[in-house]
Every structure is written in structure tokens, then in C-alpha cells.
Design an enzyme around this catalytic site. Structure first.
Site, short mmCIF file in Angstrom:
data_model
loop_
_atom_site.label_atom_id
_atom_site.label_comp_id
_atom_site.label_asym_id
_atom_site.label_seq_id
_atom_site.Cartn_x
_atom_site.Cartn_y
_atom_site.Cartn_z
CG HIS A 176 -2.00 0.99 1.18
ND1 HIS A 176 -3.14 0.79 0.44
CD2 HIS A 176 -2.13 2.22 1.73
CE1 HIS A 176 -3.94 1.84 0.57
NE2 HIS A 176 -3.35 2.72 1.34
CB VAL A 218 4.03 -2.09 4.78
CG1 VAL A 218 4.54 -1.07 5.78
CG2 VAL A 218 4.20 -3.51 5.32
CD GLU A 219 2.28 -7.78 4.07
OE1 GLU A 219 1.92 -8.72 3.33
OE2 GLU A 219 2.75 -7.96 5.20
CG MET A 220 -3.47 -6.67 1.04
SD MET A 220 -4.59 -8.07 1.06
CE MET A 220 -3.94 -9.08 -0.27
#
Lengths: 438, 438
Positions: A176, A218-220
Site C-alpha cells: 500500500h 505496508v501490505e493491504m
């Protein structure tokens, strides 16, 4: 000296004992049959057989079986761990000898079967999550659906791409807001056979794991509430959930979301030439691959990379013998320490499962090494204290290639269409739904 | 008054004439048979039949057939365009009448076949690119391979996701460095039937289109050289290219890369209930959908959204009658003007192909409208000058749902593994390989 230390150790641990996760124990051939001790923290304290005698152990060692042993033995009551560290000169002694690959032992398959396990021919059972066709259908859709991310950009498959070995072939994943994740994405293939998930094992299984990335900022960068709102907005998803979790009063839940993904991932089993060999087909592996397998066990690689997934079933310090460079082992990633807050777990990671390793460059949790040969060489020095000869590395890599399996054919899913009630993508970082710093 | 204007127009254009792309012409039923004039700039100047008489035209208009006509008529020699603008009060007059849907005409199929064309049952031929199984295999791999992007994050499928209607369900796509693209990603499904590619038609076909995003700094930010270096580094790709382009001395080229992707995309044909109806199956569409189709033609929607793709084959000003709000029609996106630098092309876009439109929210080049009903209503006011009744919108949407087709099953590909020679991903914006501002 080694013999003396061994004798004294043998005295101390003559009683049944337990090995604790986080320590490597290269097992000589004679003992591999009962060697099933390299497990994660929760299930780690399993009994394992000790070498039949100190001299047998030392004899194995002299053949280059083991270069370093770090053992934390616990007494029968699980009290007062005793740590004993052995280093050895055996590797240095052997290094002066001209290279000749060991002949392939006549009992190679039996030896291998004592350490490894062939993949099952059917989808494995999963604890607390009976696998059904309905769950698999739903889980596949969820695995490929980018709308479970806040931005609508990332699906599970983005970082665990089934087209490229179940990972994303990046040093560490992009998430993200174009943030760079902290660790290399592990493969989703055969992940069901890992003792736990994530490099530090902080998720006990795939259903626990599936809840992580979707919420990680930091991902979805999404939230469970938003995921469920998204899924409930699409009637086809509600139908699929209802079919997969027929007994549930409210089938569309974050728990069931995770269970469905786990069910799909459990189908991602990739039988390889190595399994053919384990199952009795001598022709499944080349002579070079068999020599590599022999070396892999003799050098002690199989001490940590054992079991069904040739790894993935125990925790070990990265840099048991020699700390890798800060590039390869970033100082700021303290591994399992962050999970257990125990100094023993500093720089401790779950041993990478090596199935399909030829497809999953770059390597290590840092993703800093792109070349499999280089990765093998680094493991030699850092974990075994041995500068592997180039020919040895080549043979071991040949063996690793025999772990490249047949990925099951996956029909690309057709996902439900969005509706007026489907939450809109959020791609600005400030507006991201996940908390920062997870 | 309308009658008088029509009479005077009829006098002027009694001779054969040509319609120019960029202008909408709602055609009454009686004339639809020969109405094949709404084409892109290159092939636009085709002959079309005029209503048999001004009174026939006006009679059609009184039934709400047409609310606005903007005609640029050229004389037989193609000289001195005469622009004539009609506006009408008919819609306002009709608005006071209670809504009753027109009955379904007995000759609905014949009428529809005069305007639309069913999808072929086989993969269509493509100019300068014979479609072969080898090209399709290669093209599918390339379509799904994120390593053609500089970052290794985006594949063609990222923005043209075959799981979600061939687009990404975002307002505008997210690309390299989390940049937001300027326009909504169009669907790759049936795109082979569009007269040209991109919203402004700047690529004449799919092979030209395929070269764009890979180089665009806000999308994949790569260069042709780097793409070819990436592909050549993987022996399996070299084999696939050699098989697909067997006659070529150097098969792995950027041109062939684009041709292979075009070949795969040509297979993405989605037969729908509408095609079943066109092909003679009365039961393929519901009564509501047929009423919607009738309205779609009577209101004049089919003037621009015609042909195989129900659109995609001509350029029109967005806001012929009424300029949409700046949200929907961002002032800074001047459409085809940027391609032709002709003031006539200000805010001119290729009419969106409407196949699978129910799957491809959000709508318009700006991606600002998420609701299909709202999109239809906006088209009514901006293009037809008519405030469509809610019941009319519902029926037209019902017809649009009959365009949701069967996406061909695509087995998710297994991509070649990277090698030591494969260029590494570049994800920092500063280091991106594409030029800024393309």
C-alpha cells in the site's frame, strides 16, 4: 577434544531429552530415523534420539556430516536449559582433499525417507478446517481478489504469485502506498506443510497467516470490518460463503475468510522429481541430483531443511557459525526475537522450505541474494561453518532443482461484480484503513 | 418548428452525404439498416442513408427517437462541411406523459442486426498478425508477467484483470511509484473489436497498444530494451518466442512481444445473451432486456454504441448537448485533442464499448461514476439532451446486463524462472527506466 566434549555431553543427556526450537542439530545418518525434533516453539519439545554413541557421532562428523552443533538440551522436566556449543576443525581438514563427490549410497532412499517425507497425493487435512470443494472455490476467489486490499490493487496472489513459484520475485514486496515490506515474501506453494507461517512463525497456521497481510499497513492496509463489508456487498460472495460455511448463522466473517483462503492454499501441493524418487522411482532424479541429495544430508543441510517441505519446520539462528553480512542479515531485523522477546531468538528465523526454491529468487528473509548457488554457499559458511567447494554447491543446487514441482493447474477465477454497496478503493496513504507501524 | 427545420435540412442534404466522426446522429428505425457511419477518423467517412422523409424523421422524433442532432454534412465532393445543430423540446413534452415502455417491435432482431453484430464463434483474424496457438501461449504468459514492468509489480493483467471484467475496478489505475494514471483502464475483453485502442484511439490496434503501458512512466515505467533483456534472460521465453515467430532471425523483439500479447487478447471474446438473441434465440434475452434494447436504439444510444462491441468504433464529444460536471469530465483531460491537435476533438473520446459494462465500474474515462444507472442517466443528458425516466434507465441497464458475457476459461500460466541475467526490479521512482511525463 571433540571426543571428550561429546563424551561429556553424552553423559549429561543420556536420559530422554528435548530439543528446543532455535537450535540446529546436524544428525548423523544412524540417528536420522528418529530425528523429528526440529519443530516450532509450540510443538518443539518433541523427543528425538541421540546418536547411539559418542564415537558414532564423531565418526559421522569426521565424514563431514556435521560441522557445528548448537544444542540446547532440556532435562526431562524441561528445566534449566544447558547450552553446549561445539565447533570443529573437520571442515578445514577436509578442505585440503581434492574434490570427489561421494558415491551415491545404495540406501539413499531409505536415508532420505528417514529425513524427508514425500508430498501426499491428496490435499492434506488441516486442523480445525475441513477442506471442502466449496471452501476451495471461495478461497481461490478471495486469493485472487484485489478488492480485499484497501486500495483495490493487491491480492494475495500479488505477493504469492502462483505463476512465479508462489512468490513475487522481489527483494521484499511492494504494498500500500508503494511501501516496501520488511521481509521477502515466502511461497504459498506447499505452505500448508510448514510448522507455522511467516519467517518468524508468528502465525500458527495458514488461516492465522491469511489475516495478517490484509491488515498490515505496508501490505493491504485494510481492516477486517472493511473486508467483510466489501464481501457482503457482492451477492455472489455471500452465496459462496453460505455454501462453504453452511452451518454458520453468519457465514461471511473474517475467520471464515481466512479459513477459505487456507483451504485453497492447502491444494497448492507441487509433487516434484524428489517425491518420485522417495516413492520408489529411481529414474525420477538424475545421478547428479542424487549426489546432491547425498551431500545435502552429509553436510548437515538436512538437519534444518528436513521433513515434507525440506525446511519450514523449525527455527534457527541465521548465522549459527558466522554472521552473514549486514546486507544479507539486516541488523534491524531481529527475527523471531520480535515474537518471543527472548534473546535466544535474536536473528532466529524459520528454516526456509526449499520446495520450488529454484523458482523463488531472491533468497533469505532479506531477499538480498539472487543466485541460488550463492545462497547455498552462504548457508555453508553461516550455518555449517564450511566453505563448500564449487562442485559441492553445484551438486546441491542440482538436488534443489529436483524439488521444483508441478504446480496444480488453476483456472483463473471470475470474481463477483462490485455493487453500489461495495466500499470504494482508498489509495492515499493518509486515508489508509490499516494502522501504521504494524 | 422542428418540422420546418427538418424540411430545410432535408433540402440541403438530399444528395448523398457523409458523416464525420465526432458527431452523434440518432437514426430513426427506418434508417438504421444502412447506418454504419459511426467510425473512427480513419474510416469515418462512410455513406449512410438519410430518413426516407423529413416527416418520417419528425414522426420518429415525436416518439422520443431523437432529441438532438448534430450533423456535419459534407457534400459529395467532401468539401465545405455544413454544421447544423438542432435542439428539441420533444423530451420536455414527453416528460409530462406517464411512462409506458414501448412494446417490443416484432422485427427487433432485424433492427438490432442492422446496428449490432454478434461476436464471432472463433478468434477473429488480426491485421498483420496471424493468430497461432504458439503466439497465444506466449502472449498469455506475457500478459500475466509482472516482470515486464520495471518494478516487477505490474502485469498487463494488473490493470486489465480478467477476473474482474478485464479492468481493475479503480477510478484510474495505480502504477509505478504509486502514481495514479490519467484515465480509467478500459477492459481487455473483446478489445480486439475496437476500431482503435485507448480512450483517444491513439493506438491503431492492440499490438500498438501493448507497447504503451509498458513504457509509460506512470504505469510500468520500463523500456523496450529492458523488456527484451528480461525476456531473453529466460530460456523458456526464448523458446516460446522462437516457436511463435519461427521465421524470424531474431524472434525476441519488442514488436513480437506486442504481437503475442495481441494474439492472446484476440482470444478474449465473451459471447453474451445478446449474441444468443442476435443469432436467433428469442429466449436468450428477457422481455425486460428486449425492451431495454428497443429503448437503447430508439433513444439514439445505438448511434454511438453500435457494432460488434456496442461501442468502441467511433469518436464523440463527451457532452454533445450538455457538458458534464468537471468531476465527470475533468477539464484538463482534453481527450482526442491531444492526439490530433484539432479543436473539433476537444473532449472527444472513443465511445466506450459496452460489452461487460456491468462488470467494469467505475465509468467514463475519468472513472468518476460507480453506478451504471447514473452513468446511463448522464449519457442521456450529456449526449442525447434527454432526462431519461428512471424506468427507462432501468430497462436500458437491463439490456446492458445482457451484454455480460462468458469470459473464456484461462488457465493461470506458469512463467519461466528468472536467471542470473534477469534484470533486477527497480522500484524507486528516481531510478525508473521510463521517461517522466509521457
Amino acid at each position: 577434544m571433540i571426543h571428550d566434549e561429546m563424551d561429556s555431553l553424552a553423559q549429561e543427556i543420556r536420559v530422554p531429552y528435548y530439543l528446543r526450537a532455535g537450535w540446529a542439530w546436524p544428525i548423523p545418518r544412524s540417528a536420522t530415523k528418529n530425528h523429528n525434533c526440529l519443530q516450532g516453539r509450540k510443538t518443539a519439545r518433541r523427543q528425538a534420539a541421540w546418536p547411539t554413541s559418542p564415537s558414532a557421532w564423531a565418526a559421522g562428523k569426521a565424514r563431514g556430516l556435521a560441522n557445528l552443533v548448537v544444542i540446547e538440551a532440556l532435562d526431562v522436566l524441561g528445566l534449566r536449559p544447558i547450552k553446549i556449543l561445539f565447533t570443529t576443525m573437520a571442515a578445514a581438514l577436509l578442505a585440503t582433499t581434492a574434490f570427489t563427490a561421494d558415491p551415491i549410497p545404495a540406501d539413499l532412499r531409505a536415508m532420505a525417507l528417514a529425513t524427508f517425507k514425500a508430498l501426499p497425493s491428496t490435499t492434506p487435512a488441516v486442523v480445525n478446517n475441513p477442506i471442502t470443494p466449496e471452501k476451495i472455490v471461495l478461497g481461490k476467489a478471495l486469493f485472487f481478489d484485489p478488492r480485499v486490499s484497501a486500495s483495490g490493487v493487491f491480492s494475495c496472489n500479488s505477493c504469492h504469485n502462483l505463476a512465479t513459484g508462489g512468490d513475487d520475485n522481489l527483494e521484499t514486496s511492494i504494498g500500500h502506498g508503494w511501501q516496501k515490506g520488511p521481509r521477502n515474501a515466502p511461497t504459498a506453494l506447499n505452505a500448508v506443510f510448514n510448522i507455522a507461517q511467516f519467517w518468524d512463525g508468528r502465525a500458527e497456521d495458514l488461516k492465522a497467516q491469511a489475516k495478517g497481510p490484509v491488515q498490515a499497513s505496508v501490505e493491504m492496509a485494510n481492516t477486517p470490518g472493511q473486508v467483510i463489508a466489501t464481501l457482503k456487498s457482492m451477492p455472489q460472495y455471500v452465496e459462496w460463503f453460505s455454501a462453504a460455511f453452511a452451518g454458520d448463522a453468519d457465514p461471511v466473517t473474517f475467520d471464515n475468510f481466512a479459513k477459505a483462503i487456507e483451504a485453497f492454499e492447502a491444494t497448492l501441493v507441487t509433487p516434484a522429481p524428489f517425491d518420485g524418487f522417495l516413492n520408489g522411482d529411481d529414474a525420477a532424479m538424475t545421478s547428479e541430483q542424487k549426489q546432491g541429495l547425498t551431500l545435502f544430508m552429509e553436510k548437515g543441510c538436512s538437519s534444518c531443511h528436513a521433513g515434507t517441505n525440506v525446511g519450514g519446520n523449525g527455527y534457527y539462528r541465521f548465522g549459527i557459525v558466522e554472521k552473514p553480512s549486514v546486507d544479507v542479515l539486516p541488523e534491524k531485523d531481529e527475527g523471531r526475537f520480535a515474537v518471543t522477546n527472548t534473546s535466544d531468538d535474536l536473528y532466529v528465523f524459520r528454516a526456509a522450505p526449499l520446495r520450488n526454491v529454484a523458482l523463488t529468487a531472491p533468497y533469505f528473509h532479506s531477499g538480498k541474494v539472487w543466485d541460488l548457488k550463492q545462497a547455498v554457499a552462504i548457508m555453508g559458511t553461516s550455518q555449517l561453518g564450511e566453505a563448500l567447494k564449487e562442485e559441492e554447491v553445484d551438486l546441491i543446487v542440482a538436488f534443489l532443482n529436483s524439488l521444483t514441482g508441478k504446480v496444480p493447474e488453476v483456472a483463473y477465477p471470475l470474481l463477483p461484480a462490485e455493487t453500489g454497496g461495495t466500499p470504494r478503493p482508498v489509495w492515499i496513504k493518509e486515508g489508509s484503513r490499516g494502522s501504521i507501524g504494524r
